[in-house]
Design an enzyme around this catalytic site. Structure first.
Site, short mmCIF file in Angstrom:
data_model
loop_
_atom_site.label_atom_id
_atom_site.label_comp_id
_atom_site.label_asym_id
_atom_site.label_seq_id
_atom_site.Cartn_x
_atom_site.Cartn_y
_atom_site.Cartn_z
N CYS A 38 0.83 -1.20 0.00
CA CYS A 38 0.00 0.00 0.00
C CYS A 38 0.87 1.25 0.00
CB CYS A 38 -0.88 0.03 1.24
SG CYS A 38 -1.85 -1.46 1.44
N ARG A 66 4.48 0.97 -6.04
CA ARG A 66 4.53 0.12 -4.84
C ARG A 66 3.66 -1.13 -5.01
NH1 ARG A 66 6.48 2.51 -0.30
NH2 ARG A 66 5.09 1.37 1.07
N TRP A 90 -3.02 -2.57 -1.48
CA TRP A 90 -2.56 -3.92 -1.84
C TRP A 90 -3.32 -4.84 -0.89
CZ3 TRP A 90 1.50 -6.27 -4.79
CH2 TRP A 90 1.81 -7.59 -4.42
N ASN A 93 -1.30 1.68 5.90
CA ASN A 93 -0.42 0.73 5.21
C ASN A 93 0.11 -0.21 6.28
OD1 ASN A 93 1.55 -0.69 3.86
ND2 ASN A 93 3.05 0.97 3.90
N GLY A 94 -0.10 -1.51 6.11
CA GLY A 94 0.36 -2.45 7.13
C GLY A 94 -0.76 -3.38 7.54
N GLU A 141 19.94 -14.28 -10.77
CA GLU A 141 19.34 -12.98 -11.05
C GLU A 141 18.70 -12.98 -12.44
OE1 GLU A 141 18.04 -9.05 -10.48
OE2 GLU A 141 18.41 -10.81 -9.23
N LYS A 163 14.75 -12.06 -13.09
CA LYS A 163 14.32 -10.97 -13.97
C LYS A 163 13.32 -11.46 -15.02
CE LYS A 163 15.50 -7.57 -12.02
NZ LYS A 163 15.62 -8.30 -10.85
N GLU A 184 9.89 -12.48 -13.16
CA GLU A 184 9.03 -11.39 -12.66
C GLU A 184 8.68 -10.38 -13.75
OE1 GLU A 184 12.74 -8.93 -10.54
OE2 GLU A 184 10.77 -8.99 -9.59
N HIS A 189 23.20 -33.91 -12.46
CA HIS A 189 22.63 -34.53 -11.25
C HIS A 189 21.11 -34.49 -11.27
CE1 HIS A 189 26.66 -34.82 -9.70
NE2 HIS A 189 26.84 -33.54 -9.96
N LYS A 205 7.22 -2.93 -5.26
CA LYS A 205 8.62 -2.51 -5.25
C LYS A 205 9.29 -2.82 -3.92
CE LYS A 205 12.34 -0.70 -6.89
NZ LYS A 205 13.11 -1.49 -7.85
#
Ligand code: AGP
Length: 590
Positions: A2, A27, A72, A98-99, A467, A471, A474, A490, A585
């Site tokens: 949020c 966000r 959110w 927010n939270g 990484e 990338k 997402e 393996h 984010k």
């Protein structure tokens, strides 16, 4: 996560809050809302979907006080009724939050018994009702204080009192900053929400309560000591242009183009502070890196780098930190890494380590963020605002700063600084190279319709493979899996079929030949092998050439084409590269 924004002052609060909400989009959210006062009336507007699609801004009347939020969803489905702001029965108290209020069910049951009527399924709605309840025998300020003392969990809350037009805000674990404008005051989850209006900010601490009384007057007090606080006003060095897309269609491509600068700026360290960190590292018998996501991959690279010079170094993703915690004694130096400085798992790992007496060094990009305020020593990444959910330039600044610290620890600061500046220049050349970009676009078209991609690399290229996979997952919604080259036989090689795309990270160093063998093993089972390295290999189906550098610096050069590839695949698939689905984010709730 949020995003909340509020304004009280002489400028038009309605448009300031609507624009602020647009700045907070990165966000991550699913609905949004605003309440503003006009002619003593509270005008409430709540919508599901993107605020970018909202065209009615010009029909909203002006106001001198407003609060808003991008939601959110955590408690209660995505709906207009669950969107914020929430309000009291008498519609005098409006709240954005927010939270998470962990004890909301207990408070809700208590308030329903007292006759309060709830309209949403959210945890947040208990806050305006509780304030309303206390307001019966107390002032607005005291009613808020009493309410905040009863809330359990991590949160940031902003309250608007319709009767007085006053605003009160507080934080406990979730970010909240105050902006000091020429004609009024701002409260927001993040500085970019009002950076186009002022760069004068007060970073609030947990337990601070700010009361904005009118356009010129505010008071900050600490909820537990009840003391009035005189808080320092900081000046943010980021320009509003930096926080905007400018000539670029997306923040992602803008921030990729800013990578050369980010590498250079990561070396702009206060020498005294850097030396303190270097001495701490030299003195500590053991280092332990902790972070999440992309920052976690930078930490893994840090573990490889310091282990390579004989320094006992551990690493864990922050959400698993508790499993390694028993092995850490207070002589261990904890190094936490975070772009936002607000990632809850990393913050909690640091708090846990500090309780045990460990010293904590943090590498952070966002000034004034929680991690910068709970760590013993902080080195800023200086990458500038990063708005795209996909971390790109911040990853390069994290790696560059870790490399600079390593070289400094070896007494080779100048060499490290010089090498990093050289690589910044080489990457700049790469990003300006039109045929290189055209080549990446060609590969993006090829890969935009595949369902699975595998990534292989050895030694320092192993963090790069992880990484790379993150990338593409997402940013492009393609199942992408990373393997250490040595793990291929393996088990995972069983996944390879005719045409299966495999990205192989190559570099100089002892493992170069073994990685080439892996590539040929994949090819012989029909894989479509894509190489990233400094020397074109003839048997590869596609090869991306990057500057020739020492093996440890391949950590920097090999990932840049992957950032571009993710960006162009996303465009091919019609995905908004800045705001991929289901992601935020900074992850500020568990
Ligand atoms: C990276 O592209 C992601 N956005 C995510 O993995 C991110 O790196 C992670 O959430 C950590 O964020 P931080 O660096 O702000 O702590």
């Amino acid at each position: 996560m949020c995003g909340i924004i509020a304004y009280k002052g002489k400028e038009n609060a309605t448009s300031i809050v609507i624009n602020g909400l647009k700045y907070l989009e990165y966000r991550g959210y699913d609905s949004w809302g605003i309440v503003y006062l006009n002619n003593q009336k509270a005008r409430l507007l709540k919508k599901v979907g993107k605020i970018g699609e909202f065209q009615g801004q010009n029909n909203l009347s002006n106001s001198c006080v407003a609060i808003g939020q991008t939601r959110w969803a955590t408690h209660g489905k995505v709906s207009v009724v669950n969107a914020h702001p929430h309000f009291s029965c008498d519609k005098n108290i409006f709240v954005v939050h927010n939270g998470i209020v962990e004890n909301y069910e207990v408070l809700k049951a208590e308030l329903i018994k007292k006759g309060h009527h709830f309209v949403s399924q959210t945890d947040t709605e208990v806050i305006p009702h509780l304030i309303e309840e206390y307001r019966k025998n107390n002032s607005f300020v005291v009613a808020c204080e009493k309410t905040f003392h009863r809330l359990k969990g991590l949160f940031a809350v902003v309250v608007l009192d319709k009767k007085t037009g006053e605003i009160i805000g507080t934080r406990k674990g979730s970010p909240l900053v105050m902006g000091i404008g020429d004609k009024g005051f701002f409260l927001a989850s993040d500085v970019p929400a009002f950076l186009n209006k002022t760069n004068k900010v007060i970073f609030l601490d947990d337990g601070d309560m700010v009361h904005i009384i009118d356009d010129e007057t505010y008071k900050i007090k600490n909820l537990s000591s009840k003391k009035i606080l005189k808080k320092k006003i900081d000046t943010i060095k980021w320009s509003k242009e930096e926080a905007e897309k400018g000539k670029y269609p997306h923040f992602m491509i803008k921030e990729i183009k800013e990578i050369p600068e980010a590498i250079k700026k990561a070396t702009w360290q206060d020498n005294k502070k850097l030396q303190i960190v270097v001495n701490l590292i030299k003195k500590s018998p053991r280092l332990f890196f902790v972070a999440c996501g992309t920052a976690g991959h930078a930490c893994l690279a840090g573990q490889y780098l310091f282990s390579s010079v004989g320094k006992p170094t551990g690493f864990s993703v922050a959400s698993e930190f508790k499993n390694f915690f028993p092995t850490l004694d207070k002589k261990t130096l904890l190094i936490a890494v975070s772009q936002s400085g607000e990632t809850i798992d990393t913050i909690e790992a640091v708090k846990k380590a500090k309780e045990k007496g460990l010293k904590v060094v943090s590498l952070v990009n966002v000034m004034g963020s929680t991690l910068t305020r709970i760590s013993d020593y902080v080195l800023m990444l200086n990458a500038g605002p990063e708005k795209c959910v996909l971390a790109t330039k911040s990853y390069l600044s994290q790696l560059s700063l870790i490399l600079l610290i390593l070289f400094s620890t070896l007494g080779q600061y100048k060499k490290g600084d010089k090498e990093l500046k050289k690589i910044s220049y080489q990457i700049d050349q790469l990003l300006e190279n039109k045929s290189f970009i055209a080549k990446i676009k060609t590969l993006a078209r090829k890969l935009s319709s595949v369902r699975h991609i595998y990534v292989i690399g050895r030694s320092y290229n192993y963090p790069t493979t992880l990484e790379t996979a993150l990338k593409i997952k997402e940013g492009c919604y393609i199942h992408t899996e990373a393997f250490a080259g040595g793990e291929l036989k393996h088990g995972v090689i069983a996944l390879i079929e005719k045409g299966t795309p495999c990205i192989i990270h190559l570099s100089k160093g002892d493992e170069a030949d073994n990685t080439l063998i892996n590539a040929m093993e994949l090819k012989s089972r029909g894989a479509y092998i894509i190489g990233v390295g400094h020397k074109r290999q003839k048997d590869f189906d596609f090869f991306i050439e990057v500057p020739e550098v020492e093996e440890i610096f391949s950590l920097l050069v090999n990932i840049v084409p992957i950032h571009l590839l993710s960006y162009y695949i996303a465009l091919e698939k019609g995905i908004d590269p800045d705001k991929p689905r289901n992601l935020a984010k900074s992850v500020t709730v568990k």
